[in-house]
Design a protein around this motif. Structure first.
Motif, mmCIF file in Angstrom:
data_model
loop_
_atom_site.group_PDB
_atom_site.id
_atom_site.type_symbol
_atom_site.label_atom_id
_atom_site.label_comp_id
_atom_site.label_asym_id
_atom_site.label_seq_id
_atom_site.Cartn_x
_atom_site.Cartn_y
_atom_site.Cartn_z
ATOM 1 N N GLU B 92 51.143 48.456 44.868
ATOM 2 C CA GLU B 92 52.072 48.702 45.979
ATOM 3 C C GLU B 92 51.512 48.099 47.260
ATOM 4 O OE1 GLU B 92 52.741 52.931 46.078
ATOM 5 O OE2 GLU B 92 53.038 52.845 43.899
ATOM 6 N N PRO B 93 52.379 47.479 48.081
ATOM 7 C CA PRO B 93 51.886 46.868 49.319
ATOM 8 C C PRO B 93 51.620 47.915 50.404
ATOM 9 C CG PRO B 93 54.245 46.558 49.144
ATOM 10 C CD PRO B 93 53.849 47.288 47.909
ATOM 11 N N SER B 94 50.719 48.822 50.107
ATOM 12 C CA SER B 94 50.435 49.877 51.091
ATOM 13 C C SER B 94 48.929 49.936 51.346
ATOM 14 C CB SER B 94 50.922 51.210 50.549
ATOM 15 O OG SER B 94 50.156 51.551 49.406
ATOM 16 N N PHE B 95 48.548 50.660 52.385
ATOM 17 C CA PHE B 95 47.121 50.813 52.699
ATOM 18 C C PHE B 95 46.376 51.484 51.551
ATOM 19 C CE2 PHE B 95 43.718 53.489 54.433
ATOM 20 C CZ PHE B 95 42.924 52.496 54.982
ATOM 21 N N GLU B 96 46.988 52.545 51.008
ATOM 22 C CA GLU B 96 46.343 53.278 49.901
ATOM 23 C C GLU B 96 46.200 52.373 48.663
ATOM 24 O OE1 GLU B 96 48.791 54.715 51.696
ATOM 25 O OE2 GLU B 96 47.530 56.168 52.748
ATOM 26 N N GLY B 97 47.263 51.612 48.438
ATOM 27 C CA GLY B 97 47.229 50.707 47.289
ATOM 28 C C GLY B 97 46.096 49.710 47.417
ATOM 29 N N ARG B 98 45.927 49.164 48.631
ATOM 30 C CA ARG B 98 44.852 48.181 48.836
ATOM 31 C C ARG B 98 43.482 48.853 48.737
ATOM 32 N NH1 ARG B 98 46.710 46.010 53.308
ATOM 33 N NH2 ARG B 98 45.311 47.047 54.755
ATOM 34 N N GLN B 99 43.365 50.020 49.335
ATOM 35 C CA GLN B 99 42.095 50.753 49.266
ATOM 36 C C GLN B 99 41.717 51.009 47.796
ATOM 37 O OE1 GLN B 99 40.424 50.776 52.261
ATOM 38 N NE2 GLN B 99 40.194 52.989 52.351
ATOM 39 N N GLY B 100 42.720 51.488 47.066
ATOM 40 C CA GLY B 100 42.473 51.815 45.665
ATOM 41 C C GLY B 100 42.073 50.592 44.862
ATOM 42 N N PHE B 101 42.818 49.492 45.076
ATOM 43 C CA PHE B 101 42.528 48.270 44.315
ATOM 44 C C PHE B 101 41.135 47.735 44.646
ATOM 45 C CE2 PHE B 101 42.462 43.620 44.259
ATOM 46 C CZ PHE B 101 42.605 43.429 42.902
ATOM 47 N N LEU B 102 40.873 47.585 45.951
ATOM 48 C CA LEU B 102 39.567 47.020 46.340
ATOM 49 C C LEU B 102 38.426 47.964 45.961
ATOM 50 C CD1 LEU B 102 40.409 45.449 49.817
ATOM 51 C CD2 LEU B 102 39.739 44.251 47.741
ATOM 52 N N GLY B 103 38.656 49.255 46.154
ATOM 53 C CA GLY B 103 37.602 50.214 45.814
ATOM 54 C C GLY B 103 37.278 50.171 44.336
ATOM 55 N N PHE B 104 38.328 50.190 43.497
ATOM 56 C CA PHE B 104 38.092 50.205 42.051
ATOM 57 C C PHE B 104 37.460 48.892 41.581
ATOM 58 C CE2 PHE B 104 39.639 50.150 37.552
ATOM 59 C CZ PHE B 104 38.869 51.224 37.136
ATOM 60 N N SER B 105 37.942 47.754 42.131
ATOM 61 C CA SER B 105 37.347 46.458 41.762
ATOM 62 C C SER B 105 35.879 46.414 42.162
ATOM 63 C CB SER B 105 38.085 45.313 42.460
ATOM 64 O OG SER B 105 39.455 45.404 42.212
ATOM 65 N N THR B 106 35.581 46.942 43.336
ATOM 66 C CA THR B 106 34.190 46.939 43.805
ATOM 67 C C THR B 106 33.311 47.791 42.894
ATOM 68 O OG1 THR B 106 35.048 46.717 46.039
ATOM 69 C CG2 THR B 106 32.728 47.297 45.835
ATOM 70 N N ILE B 107 33.856 48.928 42.456
ATOM 71 C CA ILE B 107 33.082 49.780 41.543
ATOM 72 C C ILE B 107 32.746 49.017 40.263
ATOM 73 C CG2 ILE B 107 33.250 51.791 40.012
ATOM 74 C CD1 ILE B 107 34.881 53.141 42.249
ATOM 75 N N LEU B 108 33.738 48.338 39.710
ATOM 76 C CA LEU B 108 33.506 47.582 38.473
ATOM 77 C C LEU B 108 32.471 46.482 38.689
ATOM 78 C CD1 LEU B 108 37.130 47.213 37.025
ATOM 79 C CD2 LEU B 108 35.366 48.857 36.381
ATOM 80 N N LEU B 109 32.598 45.761 39.820
ATOM 81 C CA LEU B 109 31.638 44.685 40.099
ATOM 82 C C LEU B 109 30.240 45.256 40.342
ATOM 83 C CD1 LEU B 109 33.701 42.209 42.296
ATOM 84 C CD2 LEU B 109 32.695 41.772 40.066
ATOM 85 N N CYS B 110 30.170 46.438 40.960
ATOM 86 C CA CYS B 110 28.861 47.063 41.175
ATOM 87 C C CYS B 110 28.208 47.382 39.828
ATOM 88 C CB CYS B 110 29.010 48.356 41.982
ATOM 89 S SG CYS B 110 29.283 48.059 43.727
#
Lengths: 270, 131
Positions: B92-110
Motif C-alpha cells: 500500500e502506498p502509505s507510510f506504514e506500508g513503507r515502514q513495514g516493507f523497508l523494516g522487514f527487508s532490512t531484517i532479512l538483509l541483516c
C-alpha cells in the motif's frame, strides 16, 4: 520434490498461514544455514591437514624433457641422486620440491594426491603420504613435448625400516661384477659418462638421468620400456624412435654385442 | 542507521555494506600479513611457520564490530517493522506500508549479513598459519 508434488496435487484449501511461515523459516532459513555451517566447519577442519608439512624427508623432483630428476634430501645425511622412480616410506608425510629447468611439466600420482605443476623458475610444494606399501604409477600431466606421454614414474612405497635401509645403501656405489667389466669399459669409452652419472666411476655427467642404481628400476626411459637387456640395447640403438625428441642421441653404429654388453653392465647396477 | 524513526534506503543497505567491508578487511589483512611474514619463510622449514595471531586478532575485532553494527541495524529495523499495524505484502502506498516493507527487508538483509560475516570469519578460527 515430494513437497512440491504434494502442494500442487493437494485438494485442501491450502496451508494455515502460521504453518506456512514456520515452514519457510525452518525449511528455508534455519535448515540450510545449519547444514552449510556444518559443512563449512567440516571442510575448514580438514584444510590444515591437507597442508601439513613433511616429516623430515624431502624429495626434490625436476621434470625435464622427458624424464624425472630425483634427489632425496634426508634430514640428516647426504643427498641421494636417482631418476624416474621415487621411493617413499609408508605412513610418513614426504615433502616434494617440484621444479623444472625447461618447460612446464606436471607431477601427478593420482593414487597418492593431486597434480602439481612444475614451472620453470619456481619451486612448488607437495606433501604426499602413502598409506599402504606398493607401487603407485605417476605421470606427467602437462603436455611438455613430443614424448610427453612417455614420461611416467612409479612411486614405490616401502615399509619404513626397508626404506631407511634402502636409502642408507644408496650412498654406496653399486656393486660391480667381473663379468660386466667389458660393458663398463664400453659405457665409458663411448662417452655415456658425459651425460650420465654412475657413482663410483668416472661417469659424472648431469645432463641425463643418474644411472647409479639403474638395475633396480623396473623400466627404462621413464616408464617407456621394461628394464631388460634387449630393451636397453634397443633404447641405445634407436633412442629417437623409442622416445621422440629426447636429448640423447641414438647409437645405430654400435655393434649388437657392444650394446648388449653395455645393457648387461647397466642392468647389473644394483 | 541514520533515521531512527523512519526507515529509509540507507538503513536497508547498511548491513550488506558492513558485510562487504568486513570481507574486505579480513581478506586484505590476511593476504597482506601473510605476504609480509612469508617473504622470508622457506617452504620446507617444516614446523616453523610464521605466527598469525595479529591477523587473527584484527579479523576477530572486525567481526565483533561488524556484528555489533548489524545488531544495531537489526534492532532499529525491528522497530520499524513492528511500528505499523500493516501485514505483508506491504504494497500500500502509505507510510506504514513503507515502514513495514523497508523494516522487514532490512531484517532479512541483516540476517543474511550476520551469516555472511560469520562465514567469512570462520577460516581464521580453523586455519592457524599462512599455508
Amino acid at each position: 520434490m515430494s513437497v512440491a508434488v504434494y502442494a500442487t496435487r493437494s485438494s485442501s484449501g491450502g496451508l494455515d498461514e502460521r504453518l506456512a511461515k514456520r515452514f519457510i523459516l525452518w525449511g528455508g532459513v534455519a535448515f540450510p544455514t545449519v547444514v552449510l555451517t556444518a559443512l563449512l566447519i567440516y571442510g575448514l577442519r580438514l584444510m590444515p591437514v591437507l597442508r601439513a608439512s613433511g616429516e623430515g624427508l624431502t624429495i626434490a623432483v625436476a621434470g625435464e624433457q622427458f624424464w624425472w630428476r630425483v634427489t632425496y634430501q634426508p634430514k640428516d645425511g647426504p643427498p641421494v641422486r636417482s631418476a624416474n622412480e621415487v621411493r617413499v616410506p609408508v605412513g610418513e608425510r614426504v615433502a616434494f620440491a617440484l621444479t623444472s629447468p625447461d618447460v612446464i611439466h606436471s607431477f601427478w600420482n593420482p593414487s597418492l594426491g593431486g597434480k602439481v605443476d612444475m614451472i620453470p623458475g619456481r619451486e612448488n610444494r607437495l606433501v604426499l603420504k602413502a598409506e599402504k606399501a606398493g607401487v603407485y604409477r605417476g605421470v606427467c600431466a602437462e603436455f611438455c613435448g613430443a614424448s610427453h606421454a612417455l614420461m611416467a614414474f612409479p612411486v614405490i612405497a616401502m615399509e619404513k625400516p626397508d626404506f631407511d635401509a634402502w636409502l642408507s645403501g644408496q650412498s654406496r656405489p653399486a656393486a660391480e661384477a667381473a663379468e660386466t667389466a667389458q660393458g663398463k669399459t664400453l659405457f665409458l669409452q663411448n662417452g655415456c659418462g658425459a651425460c650420465h652419472a654412475v657413482a663410483g666411476t668416472e661417469a659424472r655427467g648431469e645432463v641425463g638421468p643418474d644411472l647409479t642404481r639403474f638395475g633396480e628400476r623396473a623400466t627404462i626411459g621413464a616408464g617407456t620400456l621394461p628394464n631388460e637387456p634387449e630393451q636397453i640395447a634397443r633404447f641405445i640403438r634407436e633412442t629417437d624412435t623409442v622416445k621422440p625428441r629426447v636429448k640423447m642421441p641414438a647409437y645405430p653404429a654400435l655393434p649388437r654385442e657392444d650394446l648388449l654388453a653395455i645393457a648387461g653392465y647397466l642392468g647389473s647396477l644394483k | 542507521m541514520i533515521a531512527s524513526t523512519r526507515a529509509n534506503l540507507v538503513t536497508l543497505i547498511t548491513a550488506p555494506t558492513v558485510w562487504a567491508l568486513h570481507f574486505l578487511v579480513c581478506y586484505v589483512t590476511a593476504s597482506a600479513y601473510c605476504a609480509k611474514t612469508m617473504a622470508d619463510a622457506r617452504v620446507f622449514t617444516g614446523t616453523s611457520w610464521p605466527d598469525i595471531t595479529v591477523a587473527r586478532a584484527v579479523i576477530a575485532a572486525a567481526t565483533v564490530l561488524a556484528l555489533g553494527i548489524i545488531a544495531l541495524c537489526l534492532r532499529q529495523a525491528w522497530g520499524h517493522w513492528r511500528s505499523g499495524d500493516v501485514d505483508p505484502p506491504f504494497d500500500e502506498p502509505s507510510f506504514e506500508g513503507r515502514q513495514g516493507f523497508l523494516g522487514f527487508s532490512t531484517i532479512l538483509l541483516c540476517g543474511l549479513s550476520i551469516i555472511g560475516v560469520i562465514f567469512v570469519a570462520l577460516p581464521a578460527i580453523f586455519i592457524g598459519d599462512c599455508r
